[in-house]
Design an enzyme around this catalytic site. Structure first.
Site, PDB file in Angstrom:
ATOM      1  N   LYS A 238      52.361  48.023  70.781  1.00 40.19           N
ATOM      2  CA  LYS A 238      53.368  47.903  71.833  1.00 40.19           C
ATOM      3  C   LYS A 238      54.172  49.201  71.941  1.00 40.19           C
ATOM      4  O   LYS A 238      54.359  49.904  70.941  1.00 40.19           O
ATOM      5  CB  LYS A 238      54.348  46.771  71.508  1.00 40.19           C
ATOM      6  CG  LYS A 238      53.768  45.382  71.490  1.00 40.19           C
ATOM      7  CD  LYS A 238      54.848  44.379  71.091  1.00 40.19           C
ATOM      8  CE  LYS A 238      54.300  42.966  71.004  1.00 40.19           C
ATOM      9  NZ  LYS A 238      54.023  42.396  72.341  1.00 40.19           N
ATOM     10  N   ARG A 312      47.709  33.446  70.631  1.00 40.41           N
ATOM     11  CA  ARG A 312      46.771  32.402  71.056  1.00 40.41           C
ATOM     12  C   ARG A 312      45.619  32.244  70.056  1.00 40.41           C
ATOM     13  O   ARG A 312      45.017  31.179  69.961  1.00 40.41           O
ATOM     14  CB  ARG A 312      46.244  32.706  72.450  1.00 40.41           C
ATOM     15  CG  ARG A 312      45.395  33.947  72.566  1.00 40.41           C
ATOM     16  CD  ARG A 312      45.254  34.444  73.984  1.00 40.41           C
ATOM     17  NE  ARG A 312      46.527  34.947  74.491  1.00 40.41           N
ATOM     18  CZ  ARG A 312      46.693  35.410  75.738  1.00 40.41           C
ATOM     19  NH1 ARG A 312      45.678  35.402  76.586  1.00 40.41           N
ATOM     20  NH2 ARG A 312      47.860  35.861  76.127  1.00 40.41           N
TER      21      ARG A 312
END
Length: 478
Positions: A238, A312
């Site tokens: 990120k 996820r």
């Protein structure tokens, strides 16, 4: 917590006023108080407050303006604003706001401060338990929310996989729940390869906490919470601005534990199971990579399209494990996508379910509890966006659109046997202080779900319940 006192009449009265009731309430005040309120320019505009002095300079009463009854969007948490603005002292509600229970709960939630690293500023205003409300229930809910907020607000150097595991096990032990943990290489032996792959690069090994509570013959409700203690993005790292709040990426786990705390303390007549996959998405020589392919607990192969879509993956293994038991209701919480924030903002988490009746209940209880959520669709045509050329599916869609929906569709692949499943894509953070919601970590959707579960399954412990259920219903978290 709320003050139980036979001398509540000695507490400072708080008068709730609207533009319709203000003239009548003003006429009931002493002339000196009427004059003081007028001199201070008090008007019954929602959120406005006015302290009225007594003859000796003490606080004689407080005026607080709330919305009119016909206002379309009344904020039932607005009275909590007083907990952060009034001087220390003991107060009571002299009349009823729109919802007395939510007003009292908002007072407790607004009074929350995270003081682990900063000395408390001293005494705070206290509220007498209002007449006619279930004070114990309000406090139970507040304790659960405070537990979750404390976990989210703790920085990652002190809230690593070991400490999050310890927090979950402590909660389980307080309520005599049956608990177990699978760590490190044992995850592979237990066929939980995605949890292992995501967390293996971190200093603290990945793990899965699994605890159960209640009568095994009761309706089965399972909670799954994403426990990413810090998310660097992995090799798809990120930018620095996107990393600033990544201590909150375990907000799903914190929410599941908050709801579990409410359920176990109340002793709701359900068989509760809580699964918390816990990792740190770190970077080292053995970090999982874009383009890698891993088997999942369910047997589906997953191509890694982006290592920053790690939540996820760990949820996939946990959901598949939960689904094997065919629970009556399976709920997962995750700070899963930025797309959800773009679509609905920080205060309105989306949820996904194929159960229309459950969706209607969630929407209704969310409104009634001032814990708002919004249903988004599991849009089947977008399922093809998750196709992979070399595996059963990819962990991302590869495009810029419908990110929250495609993430929910990914998770749906791992739930087959469960009667009813719902996924909440939460933010777990309040960017700016609001009544009932101080700036910082936030537990979203847990309050509405506690209300829903209480209404759906009742509050009576069924006959033949084991002793540990009765103990846990009586022994509340201090």
């Amino acid at each position: 917590m709320l003050v139980r006192s036979e001398s509540a009449q000695a507490a400072v009265p708080i008068w709730f006023v609207t533009k319709e009731t203000w003239p009548r309430i003003r006429e009931s005040l002493p002339l000196s108080a009427q004059g003081f309120a007028g001199a201070c320019g008090f008007e019954p505009k929602p959120g406005r407050s006015q302290i009225l002095p007594g003859p000796d300079g003490e606080i004689a009463a407080v005026l607080f303006a709330i919305e009119s009854v016909e206002t379309r969007t009344r904020d039932f948490l607005l009275p909590g604003q007083l907990a952060a603005s009034l001087p220390p002292g003991l107060y009571r509600f002299a009349n009823s706001p729109h919802d007395t229970s939510l007003a009292a709960l908002s007072w407790l939630l607004s009074a929350y401060r995270f003081h682990r690293y900063k000395t408390s500023s001293g005494d705070h205003p206290r509220l007498c338990a209002p007449d006619g409300v279930d004070a114990a229930r309000i406090e139970r809910i507040a304790r659960g929310v405070i537990l979750g907020r404390d976990l989210i607000n703790t920085p990652a150097n002190d809230m690593n996989p070991e400490t999050l595991e310890a927090a979950a096990l402590t909660l389980a032990a307080q309520h005599h729940a049956e608990a177990g943990v699978t760590r490190g290489e044992a995850l592979l032996e237990a066929n939980l390869p995605l949890i292992h792959a995501v967390g293996r690069a971190a200093e603290k090994e990945p793990r899965l906490v699994d605890f159960s509570f209640g009568n095994e013959s009761a309706p089965k409700v399972t909670l799954v919470g994403k426990g990413v203690c810090f998310d660097s993005g992995g090799l798809d790292i990120k930018p620095d601005a996107a990393m600033l709040l990544m201590k909150k990426d375990m907000g799903g786990a914190a929410t599941a534990l908050a709801l579990a705390s409410m359920i176990m303390e109340a002793g709701l007549p359900i068989r509760l199971r809580v699964l918390i996959p816990i990792v740190e998405n770190a970077i080292s020589a053995n970090a999982f990579r874009p383009g890698d392919v891993y088997e999942s607990h369910k047997g589906l192969s997953i191509e890694i399209g982006n290592t920053d879509a790690e939540g996820r993956l760990i949820l996939a293994d946990a959901l598949a494990l939960a689904d094997e038991e065919s629970p009556d209701l399976l709920i997962d919480f995750a700070t899963l996508t930025g797309a959800a924030r773009v679509a609905l903002g920080p205060d309105l988490p989306p949820f996904y379910t194929m159960d229309d009746a459950l969706a209607a209940d969630i929407g209704r209880f969310g409104t009634d509890a001032a814990d708002p959520v919004w249903r988004l669709p599991l849009w089947d045509p977008y399922d093809s966006l998750l196709e992979s050329k070399i595996a059963d599916l990819n962990n991302i869609s590869g495009g810029p659109f419908a990110g929250s929906i495609t993430a929910a569709l990914f998770l749906r692949r791992f739930v087959e046997r469960t009667a009813s499943w719902v996924h909440f894509d939460i933010y777990a953070w309040t960017p700016k202080t609001k009544p009932g919601r101080p700036e910082g970590g936030e537990v979203q959707a847990a309050r509405l779900l506690y209300d829903l579960l209480e209404a759906r399954y009742g509050t009576t412990v069924p006959a033949g319940t084991p002793d540990n259920w009765e103990k846990s219903a009586a022994e509340t978290v201090p």
